[in-house]
Design an enzyme around this catalytic site. Structure first.
Site, PDB file in Angstrom:
ATOM      1  N   TYR A 131      14.415  89.800 -33.973  1.00 64.30           N
ATOM      2  CA  TYR A 131      13.978  88.978 -32.842  1.00 64.30           C
ATOM      3  C   TYR A 131      12.711  89.499 -32.176  1.00 64.30           C
ATOM      4  O   TYR A 131      12.137  88.822 -31.317  1.00 64.30           O
ATOM      5  CB  TYR A 131      15.107  88.843 -31.817  1.00 64.30           C
ATOM      6  CG  TYR A 131      16.073  87.736 -32.174  1.00 64.30           C
ATOM      7  CD1 TYR A 131      15.680  86.394 -32.113  1.00 64.30           C
ATOM      8  CD2 TYR A 131      17.360  88.008 -32.600  1.00 64.30           C
ATOM      9  CE1 TYR A 131      16.544  85.375 -32.455  1.00 64.30           C
ATOM     10  CE2 TYR A 131      18.245  86.998 -32.953  1.00 64.30           C
ATOM     11  CZ  TYR A 131      17.827  85.682 -32.872  1.00 64.30           C
ATOM     12  OH  TYR A 131      18.682  84.662 -33.220  1.00 64.30           O
ATOM     13  N   GLU A 133      41.424  91.749 -42.285  1.00 63.92           N
ATOM     14  CA  GLU A 133      40.190  91.059 -42.648  1.00 63.92           C
ATOM     15  C   GLU A 133      39.608  90.250 -41.497  1.00 63.92           C
ATOM     16  O   GLU A 133      38.426  90.361 -41.184  1.00 63.92           O
ATOM     17  CB  GLU A 133      40.428  90.126 -43.841  1.00 63.92           C
ATOM     18  CG  GLU A 133      39.180  89.305 -44.222  1.00 63.92           C
ATOM     19  CD  GLU A 133      39.432  88.307 -45.339  1.00 63.92           C
ATOM     20  OE1 GLU A 133      38.540  87.482 -45.591  1.00 63.92           O
ATOM     21  OE2 GLU A 133      40.515  88.357 -45.959  1.00 63.92           O
ATOM     22  N   ASP A 152      43.020  87.986 -47.036  1.00 63.07           N
ATOM     23  CA  ASP A 152      43.403  86.704 -47.614  1.00 63.07           C
ATOM     24  C   ASP A 152      43.612  86.866 -49.115  1.00 63.07           C
ATOM     25  O   ASP A 152      42.955  87.707 -49.759  1.00 63.07           O
ATOM     26  CB  ASP A 152      42.313  85.651 -47.375  1.00 63.07           C
ATOM     27  CG  ASP A 152      42.242  85.183 -45.932  1.00 63.07           C
ATOM     28  OD1 ASP A 152      43.232  85.368 -45.198  1.00 63.07           O
ATOM     29  OD2 ASP A 152      41.193  84.634 -45.542  1.00 63.07           O
TER      30      ASP A 152
END
Length: 356
Positions: free
Chosen positions: A127, A184, A237
């Site tokens: 930025y 996760e 997952d």
């Protein structure tokens, strides 16, 4: 996407001094500021010498994403080999001139930060001039290239990450935890807190990297392992992306293999969600998600990796996933009961050794 020089290459005219033969992994976890400044000055001196000789300056960096430069050791994970192949970022080549300029720009910013003992995140650097850099990923890749090129850990370059910003500086850790659980997703992490999971099991430390872990999350996990030598479990997952994230914690990534000794924890265990659990728990196929082409490609890539050969039980789980072409998020366990994950699934797994 990384830029590779397509122009004719020869002996690098630029940063010879920056390519020391020492391995980053063998160095101290923190490099003194004076050495960081000297390493950057060596690079700039090489550029100036090339210009003085009417030669086009060149920066030489390791091919961090080339599997030919990677070796697997069960005790370390994925690490960069000595004498790995390199690529040249040339100042006189249209394909790489912009990247050459951006590397010098970020080197200049790092030099000033080290001099003034100030820090900036990768986001801050992006930025500072979004039009110049173009995207955050460009900044991320260049910073990793610079770290590898200088053989200096990113934290010693004063490029900070998320809190805590100095994991290596944490001293005298104490804990009664019996294990570490890496989760996760933040949503699952928060659900376990809401369900008062800690009251259902032995004392533990719970961490989430909110998906792919950043550098400091990996450093923290390694710090906990070095400090306490307690089991570290992962709850991911049941899909290729979750397996990939688990492999990053356990074996590291190709792009950061030059810091493997500081980042990997080969003792990490796969607690869940296992593909075999879905059938064992009679999870309805209607609650599962069909594979995408990207999932198929990711799984095929993982199955070819060198560490899978050392994990026959993992390989079996991956075969189950590949055969079904179905994936599941941890939240699928709510189809059994709302608090099944914290009340039954995890306590039973931890009590009876249901990990790989």
């Amino acid at each position: 996407m990384e830029e590779h020089s397509l122009c004719p290459t020869g002996t690098p005219a630029g940063n010879k001094a920056s390519f020391r033969e020492t391995s980053l992994a063998a160095q101290e976890s923190h490099v003194p500021s004076s050495e960081v400044l000297e390493a950057i000055e060596d690079v700039i001196q090489g550029v100036i010498q090339s210009l003085a000789q009417n030669k086009a300056p060149v920066l030489t960096v390791a091919n961090r994403t080339d599997w030919r430069n990677i070796e697997f050791k069960d005790s370390v994970g994925l690490q960069m080999i000595p004498g790995c192949t390199t690529k040249q970022i040339r100042s006189d080549c249209p394909q790489s001139a912009r990247r050459f300029a951006l590397m010098l720009k970020i080197l200049s910013m790092i030099y000033k930060m080290v001099q003034s003992n100030t820090y900036a995140t990768k986001r801050d650097i992006y930025y500072s001039d979004t039009l110049l850099f173009g995207s955050q990923s460009v900044v991320d890749q260049i910073i990793n290239d610079i770290s590898c090129m200088l053989k200096i850990p990113r934290r010693s370059l004063h490029v900070a990450v998320t809190v805590p910003s100095n994991v290596q500086g944490i001293k005298n850790l104490t804990s009664h935890a019996k294990f570490v659980l890496i989760v996760e997703k933040d949503a699952t992490f928060q659900r376990l807190l809401d369900d008062d999971f800690f009251s259902k099991v032995s004392p533990c430390i719970m961490i989430t990297g909110r998906g792919i872990p950043d550098l400091n999350t990996r450093l923290l996990v390694r710090k906990l392992w070095d400090s306490f030598q307690i089991p570290i479990f992962t709850l991911m997952d049941a899909d290729p992306h979750g397996v990939e994230i688990m492999c990053v914690y356990k074996y590291g990534s190709v792009s950061m293999s030059f810091e493997a000794h500081q980042l990997t924890v080969p003792s990490v265990k796969w607690l869940g969600l296992l593909p075999s659990d879905l059938e064992r728990l009679n999870i309805s196929k209607d609650a599962l998600i069909p594979f995408t082409k990207q999932d198929e490609n990711k799984l095929a890539s993982i199955k070819k990796r060198p560490y899978i050969a050392c994990q026959p039980l993992w390989k079996k789980e991956l075969e189950i996933m590949a055969a079904s072409k179905l994936k599941a998020e941890i939240q699928v366990l709510t189809t059994v009961s709302a608090d099944y994950l914290s009340r039954v699934y995890l306590p039973n797994k931890l009590q009876f050794g249901g990990w790989l």
